[in-house]
Design a protein around this motif. Structure first.
Motif, PDB file in Angstrom:
ATOM      1  N   ALA A  16     -44.528  10.630  -7.936  1.00  0.00           N
ATOM      2  CA  ALA A  16     -45.823  10.092  -8.357  1.00  0.00           C
ATOM      3  C   ALA A  16     -46.323  10.788  -9.624  1.00  0.00           C
ATOM      4  N   GLU A  17     -46.111  12.103  -9.705  1.00  0.00           N
ATOM      5  CA  GLU A  17     -46.540  12.847 -10.883  1.00  0.00           C
ATOM      6  C   GLU A  17     -45.770  12.398 -12.120  1.00  0.00           C
ATOM      7  N   VAL A  18     -44.444  12.248 -11.989  1.00  0.00           N
ATOM      8  CA  VAL A  18     -43.623  11.833 -13.131  1.00  0.00           C
ATOM      9  C   VAL A  18     -43.955  10.398 -13.534  1.00  0.00           C
ATOM     10  N   ALA A  19     -44.237   9.538 -12.561  1.00  0.00           N
ATOM     11  CA  ALA A  19     -44.651   8.172 -12.887  1.00  0.00           C
ATOM     12  C   ALA A  19     -45.931   8.188 -13.718  1.00  0.00           C
ATOM     13  N   GLY A  20     -46.865   9.080 -13.366  1.00  0.00           N
ATOM     14  CA  GLY A  20     -48.094   9.190 -14.145  1.00  0.00           C
ATOM     15  C   GLY A  20     -47.854   9.702 -15.552  1.00  0.00           C
ATOM     16  N   TRP A  21     -46.933  10.650 -15.697  1.00  0.00           N
ATOM     17  CA  TRP A  21     -46.622  11.190 -17.016  1.00  0.00           C
ATOM     18  C   TRP A  21     -45.951  10.162 -17.917  1.00  0.00           C
ATOM     19  N   THR A  22     -45.015   9.408 -17.355  1.00  0.00           N
ATOM     20  CA  THR A  22     -44.123   8.566 -18.161  1.00  0.00           C
ATOM     21  C   THR A  22     -44.553   7.109 -18.255  1.00  0.00           C
ATOM     22  N   GLY A  23     -45.390   6.652 -17.326  1.00  0.00           N
ATOM     23  CA  GLY A  23     -45.725   5.241 -17.277  1.00  0.00           C
ATOM     24  C   GLY A  23     -44.664   4.390 -16.596  1.00  0.00           C
ATOM     25  N   LEU A  24     -43.607   5.020 -16.114  1.00  0.00           N
ATOM     26  CA  LEU A  24     -42.577   4.305 -15.360  1.00  0.00           C
ATOM     27  C   LEU A  24     -43.011   4.199 -13.892  1.00  0.00           C
ATOM     28  N   THR A  25     -42.723   3.091 -13.255  1.00  0.00           N
ATOM     29  CA  THR A  25     -43.086   2.949 -11.850  1.00  0.00           C
ATOM     30  C   THR A  25     -42.176   3.814 -10.988  1.00  0.00           C
ATOM     31  N   GLU A  26     -42.654   4.160  -9.789  1.00  0.00           N
ATOM     32  CA  GLU A  26     -41.804   4.916  -8.881  1.00  0.00           C
ATOM     33  C   GLU A  26     -40.572   4.107  -8.495  1.00  0.00           C
ATOM     34  N   GLY A  27     -40.706   2.785  -8.422  1.00  0.00           N
ATOM     35  CA  GLY A  27     -39.541   1.946  -8.151  1.00  0.00           C
ATOM     36  C   GLY A  27     -38.489   2.062  -9.231  1.00  0.00           C
ATOM     37  N   ARG A  28     -38.930   2.105 -10.496  1.00  0.00           N
ATOM     38  CA  ARG A  28     -37.988   2.265 -11.608  1.00  0.00           C
ATOM     39  C   ARG A  28     -37.335   3.655 -11.546  1.00  0.00           C
ATOM     40  N   LEU A  29     -38.091   4.650 -11.102  1.00  0.00           N
ATOM     41  CA  LEU A  29     -37.537   5.994 -10.982  1.00  0.00           C
ATOM     42  C   LEU A  29     -36.557   6.105  -9.821  1.00  0.00           C
ATOM     43  N   LEU A  30     -36.676   5.212  -8.846  1.00  0.00           N
ATOM     44  CA  LEU A  30     -35.831   5.288  -7.657  1.00  0.00           C
ATOM     45  C   LEU A  30     -34.615   4.371  -7.724  1.00  0.00           C
ATOM     46  N   ASP A  31     -34.854   3.065  -7.701  1.00  0.00           N
ATOM     47  CA  ASP A  31     -33.706   2.175  -7.512  1.00  0.00           C
ATOM     48  C   ASP A  31     -33.834   0.816  -8.186  1.00  0.00           C
ATOM     49  N   GLU A  32     -34.909   0.562  -8.929  1.00  0.00           N
ATOM     50  CA  GLU A  32     -35.008  -0.710  -9.628  1.00  0.00           C
ATOM     51  C   GLU A  32     -34.060  -0.719 -10.830  1.00  0.00           C
ATOM     52  N   PRO A  33     -33.623  -1.908 -11.283  1.00  0.00           N
ATOM     53  CA  PRO A  33     -32.679  -1.972 -12.409  1.00  0.00           C
ATOM     54  C   PRO A  33     -33.214  -1.271 -13.650  1.00  0.00           C
ATOM     55  N   LEU A  34     -32.294  -0.635 -14.369  1.00  0.00           N
ATOM     56  CA  LEU A  34     -32.653   0.012 -15.622  1.00  0.00           C
ATOM     57  C   LEU A  34     -32.744  -1.017 -16.745  1.00  0.00           C
ATOM     58  N   PRO A  35     -33.412  -0.685 -17.857  1.00  0.00           N
ATOM     59  CA  PRO A  35     -33.498  -1.627 -18.983  1.00  0.00           C
ATOM     60  C   PRO A  35     -32.115  -1.997 -19.520  1.00  0.00           C
ATOM     61  N   GLU A  36     -32.045  -3.080 -20.261  1.00  0.00           N
ATOM     62  CA  GLU A  36     -30.769  -3.578 -20.778  1.00  0.00           C
ATOM     63  C   GLU A  36     -30.371  -2.894 -22.086  1.00  0.00           C
ATOM     64  N   ALA A  37     -31.316  -2.684 -23.001  1.00  0.00           N
ATOM     65  CA  ALA A  37     -30.980  -2.097 -24.298  1.00  0.00           C
ATOM     66  C   ALA A  37     -30.378  -0.707 -24.094  1.00  0.00           C
ATOM     67  N   PRO A  38     -29.232  -0.414 -24.717  1.00  0.00           N
ATOM     68  CA  PRO A  38     -28.511   0.826 -24.407  1.00  0.00           C
ATOM     69  C   PRO A  38     -29.319   2.105 -24.541  1.00  0.00           C
ATOM     70  N   GLU A  39     -30.031   2.307 -25.654  1.00  0.00           N
ATOM     71  CA  GLU A  39     -30.765   3.557 -25.832  1.00  0.00           C
ATOM     72  C   GLU A  39     -31.920   3.669 -24.839  1.00  0.00           C
ATOM     73  N   GLU A  40     -32.629   2.570 -24.605  1.00  0.00           N
ATOM     74  CA  GLU A  40     -33.716   2.603 -23.627  1.00  0.00           C
ATOM     75  C   GLU A  40     -33.166   2.802 -22.218  1.00  0.00           C
ATOM     76  N   ARG A  41     -32.052   2.159 -21.916  1.00  0.00           N
ATOM     77  CA  ARG A  41     -31.429   2.331 -20.609  1.00  0.00           C
ATOM     78  C   ARG A  41     -31.021   3.787 -20.396  1.00  0.00           C
ATOM     79  N   GLN A  42     -30.437   4.375 -21.433  1.00  0.00           N
ATOM     80  CA  GLN A  42     -30.004   5.762 -21.347  1.00  0.00           C
ATOM     81  C   GLN A  42     -31.201   6.684 -21.124  1.00  0.00           C
ATOM     82  N   ALA A  43     -32.274   6.471 -21.866  1.00  0.00           N
ATOM     83  CA  ALA A  43     -33.446   7.338 -21.775  1.00  0.00           C
ATOM     84  C   ALA A  43     -34.099   7.240 -20.403  1.00  0.00           C
ATOM     85  N   VAL A  44     -34.328   6.029 -19.935  1.00  0.00           N
ATOM     86  CA  VAL A  44     -34.958   5.853 -18.627  1.00  0.00           C
ATOM     87  C   VAL A  44     -34.033   6.374 -17.523  1.00  0.00           C
TER      88      VAL A  44
END
Length: 320
Positions: free
Chosen positions: A32-60
């Motif tokens: 929850a703390e990291v989601a607040g820092w990054t703006g990423l949802t906890e679902g994205r941090l856990l198991d939701e699909p990563l972005p498609e663009a290579p650099e963004e996918r790598q970063a997330v």
């Protein structure tokens, strides 16, 4: 006898840690703390699909791997386990640097997410890729493109398998060159990895290194408060300047699990804990026993191993 924490690198294709997340409130708190820092949802941090663009996918993806590793650390700390020595590969070396006190957690996540703004590979440039090389013991490694082959670079040395029959390497470079190499060596000994379009730990990542340089130069790196091992050469990092240098060089230089583990052994590590799911269990040879932790049942296994081996698990507590 010391307890060493070892962190793998890279972005896995399969999510890990969901069972731990469900089992431990301290883990949910960090997510929850990291989601607040990054703006990423906890679902994205856990198991939701990563972005498609290579650099963004790598970063997330690096944020996802790092929050898991830090959360496992926090769960183990709740059970009284703290490391005396820290080390990791690539992203794992950055995570280890954070736990050693060289930078704060939010600073680490802000830096990882900044990388999503790196320019994507121009369409006219050759496609990039990664491959694993399963070099049979005693074989001529030069035949596997580890030096002097255009378009192929040695990106990582993971050491020998448990039975000593194979030396496992990671190759990085132009995808066509990796695919060509795979046809010239015994079948199955060079395996290009699917959906890995970034030639990590090779000179081809120089544009990324240059993009990240101003950001890293502006960061505050403190001297490590716990023994911290480099993955770029066999040495202990003792100053903030040395940690910053590792962050700079990581993108373009090969990593070595062999060097990290040798350094840990020299620091008196007699039990290693691999946090997260980025180093496979039961495949690689280590100079000391290891316990892999990415599921709830692994917590008890780590505690039992510490007790049975008489390991000092009091560790240290960085200020940052």
């Amino acid at each position: 006898m010391a307890l060493g924490y070892l962190f793998g690198g890279g972005v896995g294709t399969e999510p890990h840690g969901l069972e731990l997340y469900q089992a431990y409130p301290v883990m949910r708190d960090l997510y929850a703390e990291v989601a607040g820092w990054t703006g990423l949802t906890e679902g994205r941090l856990l198991d939701e699909p990563l972005p498609e663009a290579p650099e963004e996918r790598q970063a997330v993806g690096t944020v996802r791997e790092t929050v898991l590793a830090l959360a496992v650390h926090d769960v183990l700390a709740e059970h009284g386990l703290r490391p005396s020595v820290l080390g990791g590969l690539s992203l794992g070396a950055m995570t280890a640097s954070c736990l050693a006190g060289s930078l704060g957690r939010r600073e680490l996540f802000d830096m990882l997410l900044h990388a999503r703004h790196a320019p994507e590979l121009p369409a006219e440039e050759p496609r990039q890729g990664l491959a694993l090389a399963f070099v049979p013991a005693g074989a001529d490694e030069s035949a596997y493109g580890v030096k002097g082959r255009p378009g192929v670079h040695l990106a990582g040395d993971f050491g020998s398998t448990v039975d000593g029959s194979v030396h496992l390497l990671m190759l990085s470079g132009e995808l066509a060159a990796l695919q060509e190499l795979a046809t010239e060596v015994p079948p199955g000994t060079v395996v290009p990895l699917p959906d890995r379009p970034i030639a990590v730990h090779s000179p081809l990542r120089e544009p990324f290194r240059a993009f990240m340089a101003p950001y890293l130069d502006a960061m505050d790196f403190a001297d490590p408060e716990l023994p911290l091992l480099s993955c770029l050469e066999r040495r202990r990092l003792t100053t903030g300047a040395e940690v910053r240098d590792l962050f700079h060089r990581n993108a373009t230089e090969p990593i070595s699990l062999v060097d990290v583990c040798a350094g840990m052994a020299e620091q008196g590590v007699r039990l290693g804990v691999v946090l997260g799911g980025s180093i496979p269990d039961g495949i690689l040879d280590f100079p000391f026993p290891v316990v892999h932790v990415d599921r709830p049942e692994h917590i008890e296994q780590a505690l039992a191993a510490v007790f049975e081996l008489g390991i000092d698990a009091s560790g240290g507590q960085p200020a940052r």
